[in-house]
Design an enzyme around this catalytic site. Sequence first.
Site, short mmCIF file in Angstrom:
data_model
loop_
_atom_site.label_atom_id
_atom_site.label_comp_id
_atom_site.label_asym_id
_atom_site.label_seq_id
_atom_site.Cartn_x
_atom_site.Cartn_y
_atom_site.Cartn_z
N HIS A 194 2.89 2.25 -2.20
CA HIS A 194 2.69 3.64 -2.64
C HIS A 194 1.47 3.80 -3.56
O HIS A 194 0.98 4.90 -3.74
CB HIS A 194 3.98 4.22 -3.25
CG HIS A 194 4.27 3.79 -4.65
ND1 HIS A 194 4.93 2.63 -4.94
CD2 HIS A 194 4.01 4.37 -5.84
CE1 HIS A 194 5.05 2.51 -6.25
NE2 HIS A 194 4.51 3.55 -6.83
N HIS A 256 0.69 -3.98 -5.30
CA HIS A 256 -0.13 -2.98 -6.01
C HIS A 256 -1.39 -3.59 -6.65
O HIS A 256 -2.49 -3.06 -6.51
CB HIS A 256 0.68 -2.28 -7.10
CG HIS A 256 1.99 -1.72 -6.62
ND1 HIS A 256 2.19 -1.26 -5.34
CD2 HIS A 256 3.18 -1.55 -7.25
CE1 HIS A 256 3.42 -0.82 -5.21
NE2 HIS A 256 4.06 -0.98 -6.35
O1 LIG Z 1 6.86 -0.59 -6.53
C1 LIG Z 1 7.16 -0.47 -7.70
O2 LIG Z 1 6.47 0.40 -8.47
C2 LIG Z 1 7.02 0.90 -9.67
C3 LIG Z 1 5.85 1.49 -10.43
O3 LIG Z 1 5.34 2.58 -9.70
P1 LIG Z 1 4.58 3.75 -10.46
O4 LIG Z 1 4.14 4.63 -9.36
O5 LIG Z 1 5.57 4.37 -11.40
O6 LIG Z 1 3.46 3.11 -11.18
C4 LIG Z 1 7.69 -0.20 -10.47
O7 LIG Z 1 8.35 0.36 -11.60
C5 LIG Z 1 8.70 -0.89 -9.61
O8 LIG Z 1 9.25 -1.99 -10.33
C6 LIG Z 1 8.06 -1.42 -8.35
O9 LIG Z 1 9.06 -1.88 -7.45
#
Ligand SMILES: O=C1O[C@H](COP(=O)(O)O)[C@@H](O)[C@H](O)[C@H]1O
Length: 501
Positions: A194, A256
């Site tokens: 995402h 990410h």
């Molecule tokens: O994929 C994930 O992302 C979130 C953080 O996403 P954000 O858009 O809030 O920066 C993370 O908290 C989570 O552990 C992880 O699985």
Amino acid sequence: MSPQGNPLSEGLQLRRRPEPCALVIFGASGDLTKRKLLPALYALAYRKLLPDRFAVVGVARTPQSSKAFTAAMKKAVKEFARDPFRQDVWDQLAAGMRYVSTDFSDDAGEDTVGRVLEELDAERGTGGNRLYYLAVPPQAFETVVQEIGERRAREVWVRLIVEKPFGHDLASARKLNELLHHWFGEDEIFRIDHYLGKETVQNMLALRFANGIFEPIWNRQFIDHVQITVAESIGIEGRAGFYESAGAIRDIFQNHLLQLLALTAMEPPIDFNADSVRNEKVKVLKSMHTPGPKSVVRGQYGAGFVEGVEVPAYREEPGVAPDSLTETYIAAKLYVDNWRWADTPFYVRAGKRLARRETTIAIQFQRAPHPPFEAIAGDGLRPNVLLIYVQPDEGVSLAIGAKVPGAGMTIRTVHMDFLYGGAFRTGLPEAYERLILDAMLGDATLFTREDEVEEQWKLVDAIVGGWQRERPSFPDYESGTWGPKSADDLIHRDGRSWRRH
Ligand SMILES: O=C1O[C@H](COP(=O)(O)O)[C@@H](O)[C@H](O)[C@H]1O
Ligand SMILES: NC(=O)C1=CN([C@@H]2O[C@H](COP(=O)(O)OP(=O)(O)OC[C@H]3O[C@@H](n4cnc5c(N)ncnc54)[C@H](OP(=O)(O)O)[C@@H]3O)[C@@H](O)[C@H]2O)C=CC1
């Protein structure tokens, strides 16, 4: 024109509209559906970006009627959507909403999901087009993929969004790729990360490739080093079952963080189509060599205070083993071994329960070669830094030295800022809005390709392999701080420091 009537607040804009289709969410009784997917669909409906002939089918084991599911989703939209609730927008979306309760494998030969989809084709004109969303835990992936695959021949186009984690290591990711490719072509598979749907992450591409001034200096000759930070103030939010086996390296670093690094380091693609962009990202990942043991550190949070609130240690979180060795923090010094970046360190870090939520990419340029006024500089003559604020306070900022007004020649660092809110007067679209829409349009540019995900895992496997030889001493950082001392040591050894923003 947007519903608010301000053309500058359009946000997502479409050159073409998605074809009629049904979105089938497997895992519809879960957290992701409630907090992210339905609010994103509502935002798309609000902006009239969904096809006119559209339906949503929620699928999960929990028994409930379509009516109850729709009511729960309405509540979720009211709670989590970024737009005000409008009954007319909701009514249109809800009219095509259904729920099927199944354990995906025990249908006694009856394909309930398939039957409901065919009914919707007739009632809503969804045309046999299907976008499947796998929002289930990894252990359910295989059964669901099998279920969807078997129905494939009866459908017109099929696309499949697969949630993270995409595997646990290289071997399991390859197995999952094989399973998917048994039924689907690569152009039908949309592996979601995402972060790629975040506006500011895409802005990295705009900044680099829509502006002539940056590209000539975007290399080892002008850049001293890069820092990428994904700092979270939250803990594991009740997800111990997943997090205990993932840790920060699989939860954030593998996907990410490496995506942010690849976008920062990649060569200009020849165009903005899926393969051109992804080819360049894969080249970056292939150029990265395994960091030595001293170039990667991990940590785990202890108890502390985050933003004034007392929080427990990781080992005290429900579902976490009292002697858990799972890392909640990772920092690394990485190199991209190619002509553009040889010998330029990329310092990356990610952690939970840090002082603040903040995702930033900082490009630190070389110092000015001969500062004639250094002796009288106010705060020392600092190098220029280009900061890309991914979140919160999305924008871009360039740190430059400027003369303090008055007598003498005192230099102080000031910032030239571009803030999204100020420039575009718009709330940014949520990542899931963009990604769901792109998948409906069949555009995979912002999704991870098979070879990309495998390259990510190769790096992770090599690091995790090294970790097996030593036992960390956890917890080693207090909640509400910026992570363990070992992370500071990692960068201080090179005469540099982490940015404190
Ligand atoms: O994929 C994930 O992302 C979130 C953080 O996403 P954000 O858009 O809030 O920066 C993370 O908290 C989570 O552990 C992880 O699985
Ligand atoms: N929540 C988030 O913010 C994020 C989640 N993800 C990923 O999205 C996916 C879903 O996450 P999330 O919604 O948080 O998880 P939840 O545990 O909240 O929901 C899981 C969903 O899958 C269904 N499910 C659970 N076990 C099985 C099984 N064995 N067979 C079939 N269905 C099952 C559950 O429904 P039921 O029990 O009714 O069948 C439920 O609808 C995961 O892969 C997760 O890693 C990724 C990024 C962020």
